[in-house]
Design a protein around this motif. Sequence first.
Motif, PDB file in Angstrom:
ATOM      1  N   TYR A  22       0.943  -1.227  -0.188  1.00 15.93           N
ATOM      2  CA  TYR A  22      -0.144   0.027  -0.143  1.00 15.93           C
ATOM      3  C   TYR A  22       0.743   1.309  -0.070  1.00 15.93           C
ATOM      4  O   TYR A  22       0.328   2.380  -0.220  1.00 15.93           O
ATOM      5  CB  TYR A  22      -0.878   0.011   1.183  1.00 15.93           C
ATOM      6  N   SER A  23       2.293   1.072   0.007  1.00 18.45           N
ATOM      7  CA  SER A  23       3.205   2.255   0.262  1.00 18.45           C
ATOM      8  C   SER A  23       2.798   3.042   1.527  1.00 18.45           C
ATOM      9  O   SER A  23       2.542   4.483   1.532  1.00 18.45           O
ATOM     10  CB  SER A  23       3.109   3.176  -1.196  1.00 18.45           C
ATOM     11  N   ARG A  24       2.220   2.283   2.405  1.00 20.31           N
ATOM     12  CA  ARG A  24       1.830   2.882   3.607  1.00 20.31           C
ATOM     13  C   ARG A  24       2.453   2.537   4.805  1.00 20.31           C
ATOM     14  O   ARG A  24       1.866   1.552   5.642  1.00 20.31           O
ATOM     15  CB  ARG A  24       0.294   3.088   3.924  1.00 20.31           C
ATOM     16  N   SER A  25       3.405   2.932   5.450  1.00 23.08           N
ATOM     17  CA  SER A  25       4.127   2.359   6.450  1.00 23.08           C
ATOM     18  C   SER A  25       3.355   2.684   7.866  1.00 23.08           C
ATOM     19  O   SER A  25       3.327   1.662   8.850  1.00 23.08           O
ATOM     20  CB  SER A  25       5.588   3.345   6.850  1.00 23.08           C
ATOM     21  N   ASP A  26       2.536   3.423   7.950  1.00 23.75           N
ATOM     22  CA  ASP A  26       1.305   3.626   8.903  1.00 23.75           C
ATOM     23  C   ASP A  26       0.360   3.185   8.954  1.00 23.75           C
ATOM     24  O   ASP A  26      -0.580   3.234   9.735  1.00 23.75           O
ATOM     25  CB  ASP A  26       1.172   5.444   9.219  1.00 23.75           C
ATOM     26  N   LEU A  27      -0.281   2.001   8.218  1.00 21.18           N
ATOM     27  CA  LEU A  27      -1.240   1.326   7.790  1.00 21.18           C
ATOM     28  C   LEU A  27      -1.460   0.588   9.019  1.00 21.18           C
ATOM     29  O   LEU A  27      -0.554  -0.445   9.311  1.00 21.18           O
ATOM     30  CB  LEU A  27      -1.068   0.552   6.559  1.00 21.18           C
ATOM     31  N   ASP A  28      -2.560   0.761   9.795  1.00 19.39           N
ATOM     32  CA  ASP A  28      -2.705  -0.137  11.032  1.00 19.39           C
ATOM     33  C   ASP A  28      -3.721  -1.084  10.608  1.00 19.39           C
ATOM     34  O   ASP A  28      -4.973  -0.860  10.514  1.00 19.39           O
ATOM     35  CB  ASP A  28      -3.385   1.018  12.080  1.00 19.39           C
ATOM     36  N   ILE A  29      -3.172  -2.243  10.410  1.00 19.53           N
ATOM     37  CA  ILE A  29      -4.131  -3.471  10.154  1.00 19.53           C
ATOM     38  C   ILE A  29      -3.657  -4.595  10.710  1.00 19.53           C
ATOM     39  O   ILE A  29      -2.469  -4.942  11.171  1.00 19.53           O
ATOM     40  CB  ILE A  29      -3.983  -3.631   8.396  1.00 19.53           C
ATOM     41  N   ARG A  30      -4.897  -5.517  11.139  1.00 22.22           N
ATOM     42  CA  ARG A  30      -4.681  -6.826  11.759  1.00 22.22           C
ATOM     43  C   ARG A  30      -5.561  -7.696  10.914  1.00 22.22           C
ATOM     44  O   ARG A  30      -6.739  -7.418  10.549  1.00 22.22           O
ATOM     45  CB  ARG A  30      -4.921  -6.779  13.246  1.00 22.22           C
ATOM     46  N   PHE A  31      -4.977  -8.911  10.679  1.00 17.57           N
ATOM     47  CA  PHE A  31      -5.857  -9.913   9.760  1.00 17.57           C
ATOM     48  C   PHE A  31      -6.838 -10.358  10.666  1.00 17.57           C
ATOM     49  O   PHE A  31      -6.693 -10.708  11.708  1.00 17.57           O
ATOM     50  CB  PHE A  31      -4.844 -10.814   9.276  1.00 17.57           C
ATOM     51  N   ASN A  32      -8.121 -10.543  10.188  1.00 14.09           N
ATOM     52  CA  ASN A  32      -9.099 -11.526  10.811  1.00 14.09           C
ATOM     53  C   ASN A  32      -8.866 -12.736  10.686  1.00 14.09           C
ATOM     54  O   ASN A  32      -9.202 -13.366   9.385  1.00 14.09           O
ATOM     55  CB  ASN A  32     -10.460 -10.657  10.489  1.00 14.09           C
ATOM     56  N   LEU A  33      -8.337 -13.471  11.384  1.00 19.13           N
ATOM     57  CA  LEU A  33      -7.806 -14.945  10.919  1.00 19.13           C
ATOM     58  C   LEU A  33      -8.927 -15.986  11.669  1.00 19.13           C
ATOM     59  O   LEU A  33      -8.324 -17.167  12.258  1.00 19.13           O
ATOM     60  CB  LEU A  33      -6.704 -15.363  11.401  1.00 19.13           C
ATOM     61  N   THR A  34     -10.117 -15.433  12.353  1.00 16.59           N
ATOM     62  CA  THR A  34     -10.947 -16.440  13.061  1.00 16.59           C
ATOM     63  C   THR A  34     -12.124 -16.860  11.911  1.00 16.59           C
ATOM     64  O   THR A  34     -12.832 -16.000  11.379  1.00 16.59           O
ATOM     65  CB  THR A  34     -11.376 -15.615  14.221  1.00 16.59           C
ATOM     66  N   ASP A  35     -12.275 -18.349  11.922  1.00 16.63           N
ATOM     67  CA  ASP A  35     -13.240 -18.839  11.132  1.00 16.63           C
ATOM     68  C   ASP A  35     -14.669 -18.667  11.541  1.00 16.63           C
ATOM     69  O   ASP A  35     -14.717 -18.000  12.679  1.00 16.63           O
ATOM     70  CB  ASP A  35     -12.764 -19.950  10.565  1.00 16.63           C
TER      71      ASP A  35
END
Length: 389
Positions: free
Chosen positions: A100-113
Amino acid sequence: MNILKKLFGKKDTNIEEVPPAPENVVPDQPEISENTASITDEIEEAPFTQEKVAAAQPEANEHTLPTAEELKKAFDEKFSFDHSEENFEIEIYDSIKRYYSRSDLDIRFNLTDANGITYKPHEAFNAVFNEWKQIRSKWDRRGLLFRFWDETEFNKIGKWQIIERYNNDRKPVEAGEYFSENVKDDDLNNALILVAMAKTNRLLSRLEKARKIIDYAFENVPNHPKVRVEYANILHLHGNESDKQKAHNLIDELLKEKIAASDQKTIGLLNYFCFSKDYIDSSIFAASFLHAGNADLKAWNLLAEEYYYCPVFRHEHAVKLTNTNEPLLALAKLNSLANEFPWYEQGVIAAIDIINQFRSQMNNPRFMEDELKQLNHYLSVHKQRGAGI
């Protein structure tokens, strides 16, 4: 006729500074329509305007002849990597920010089924993890993860981000093709698209075209930090002594601004060139400061993780390897550089020279025979183009 018309056949337009997307929000992808914009000529092997400098020469070694296997072993020993589950998690989160060319991107993957079972990244992305484990090179691992994100994220990012995605994945030709096929008239008022395309042309050694693009951007938004950085990069490579001094002054000003704005008492100068919020995206000046400070190979290797997409940086890294008595690593690096960026004439010449140096020292006229044949083919193409053939 203004510069934008000359470059893209466009009507006059004003460039706007595009603010970054709000924190914690993934920017939407602008609508992509049929192609209404194209570069004036197709992406091609670049004109060769940079000075040819003496290639790095290895110091005399002992009498044993290095083989391709020994070169690979040398790299493996120098740059071993722990393909652990923890490192996969670090790299997959880092890769999405770079995508994303965004070092400040605050993201966590939703890995719960749907059953409430939560997985770790290496479990959720098991197929790509298994492929990732087989790759030694950090840049090849990053390329794998970029291709993985293409499947779900490509249509969510802006056009300038897509161009940068290709630039930063050592694919400037693809960046140029994407621009030709997708960027429209209205897109050209986005300073970030002009910066990304100037960078594409810089990576292709098409410095005259890069200079025209970034000149136009700088004339319109001279205070845009990304414009200032790319303007300095290109002035340093494609300008007279006055231009080079202006480029250095621009980078000095940016560094002073960042130091003044920082609340940290001490911070390493080169940290400002590492991927982070509002960092200085300059492979050219990163290499310059590394040389000026006589930095060790550890520092060079750290910055190589940022700028391996840039042929100029890779050539300078090889020079450093040679000067620190690492001719085998320099040889391997120059050979891969010339094959990945055959339009970068200085890298081709350096690779040929270092192979010939090894041949002479070891009295083996057939050392890397196939590789040298390919390199000489690249050089013949350069000479033909230089002669206008």
